[in-house]
Design an enzyme around this catalytic site. Structure first.
Site, PDB file in Angstrom:
ATOM      1  N   SER A 101     -29.736  24.277 -21.701  1.00 57.46           N
ATOM      2  CA  SER A 101     -29.626  24.836 -22.078  1.00 57.46           C
ATOM      3  C   SER A 101     -30.159  26.635 -21.652  1.00 57.46           C
ATOM      4  CB  SER A 101     -30.381  25.023 -23.777  1.00 57.46           C
ATOM      5  OG  SER A 101     -29.481  25.933 -24.895  1.00 57.46           O
ATOM      6  N   LYS A 131     -26.658  21.064 -20.761  1.00 51.95           N
ATOM      7  CA  LYS A 131     -25.938  21.721 -21.951  1.00 51.95           C
ATOM      8  C   LYS A 131     -26.358  23.343 -22.166  1.00 51.95           C
ATOM      9  CE  LYS A 131     -28.184  22.057 -27.048  1.00 51.95           C
ATOM     10  NZ  LYS A 131     -27.923  23.212 -26.734  1.00 51.95           N
ATOM     11  N   ASP A 189     -25.692  32.671  -9.873  1.00 48.09           N
ATOM     12  CA  ASP A 189     -24.948  33.842  -9.325  1.00 48.09           C
ATOM     13  C   ASP A 189     -24.926  35.351  -9.005  1.00 48.09           C
ATOM     14  OD1 ASP A 189     -23.264  31.322 -10.939  1.00 48.09           O
ATOM     15  OD2 ASP A 189     -22.476  32.242 -12.492  1.00 48.09           O
TER      16      ASP A 189
END
Length: 188
Positions: A101, A126, A112
């Protein structure tokens, strides 16, 4: 948090709840004062927490931009953005199958943006936002209301994040081989 191997900051983030932001900010300040050469963020076994807390923490270590976007079933997108003022130091991030999560939002943004190396095993996967709707009898219904997307637009639900360096934890040794690999990466 502590300083390892003479000059590498190490901080373990248990979750993104309560005083997690304050503790993380304190660690960052200590690392800046010590002029560490790199930082290890340990997200292993971090089940997540609050998106707001995660974004505030990411704001301390990531460049300006989107940390996470959330898209609901109607295609409406909400983006959580941060400013460009941050602590710029080489990073390694430890993750495992119990990193879920909000910890995946955090790790996904680091990956990224290319500002850190993820080390460990595939994360939990998740990537959904859930809301609680209380009922009159005191119980509640938890409903999925949207999906998370990393800054590069990846939805990690039921997929997880693949580390840059896949390394299983050696349970036979007393040494933490994943932590040692993070130290080695930062020394390179």
């Amino acid at each position: 948090y502590e300083i390892l191997d003479g000059n590498i900051g190490y901080v373990m983030v248990f979750d993104f709840l309560g005083d997690a932001y304050e503790g993380f900010a304190e660690a960052i300040n200590a690392f800046q004062e010590a002029d560490v050469s790199g930082m290890i963020i340990d997200l292993r076994n971090n089940g997540g927490g609050l998106v707001d807390t995660c974004v505030k923490m990411a704001d301390l270590i990531l460049p300006e931009g989107v940390v996470v976007s959330m898209k609901d079933k109607n295609g409406n997108v909400t983006e959580e953005k941060i400013d460009g003022e941050y602590y710029d130091v080489p990073m390694a991030v430890l993750v495992n199958g119990n990193s879920a999560s909000a910890s995946e939002i955090f790790a996904g943004a680091i990956k990224d943006y290319g500002v850190g190396t993820l080390i460990g095993t595939q994360t939990f996967g998740k990537g959904i936002v859930q809301s609680l709707f209380p009922l009159s009898d005191g119980s509640a219904i938890k409903v999925t209301v949207s999906r998370y997307y990393t800054p590069a637009g990846n939805n990690i639900h039921e997929v997880g994040i693949t580390p840059d360096i896949i390394l299983e934890k050696d349970t036979e040794s007393e040494e933490d081989n994943q932590l040692q690999k993070a130290i080695d990466v930062l020394k390179e």
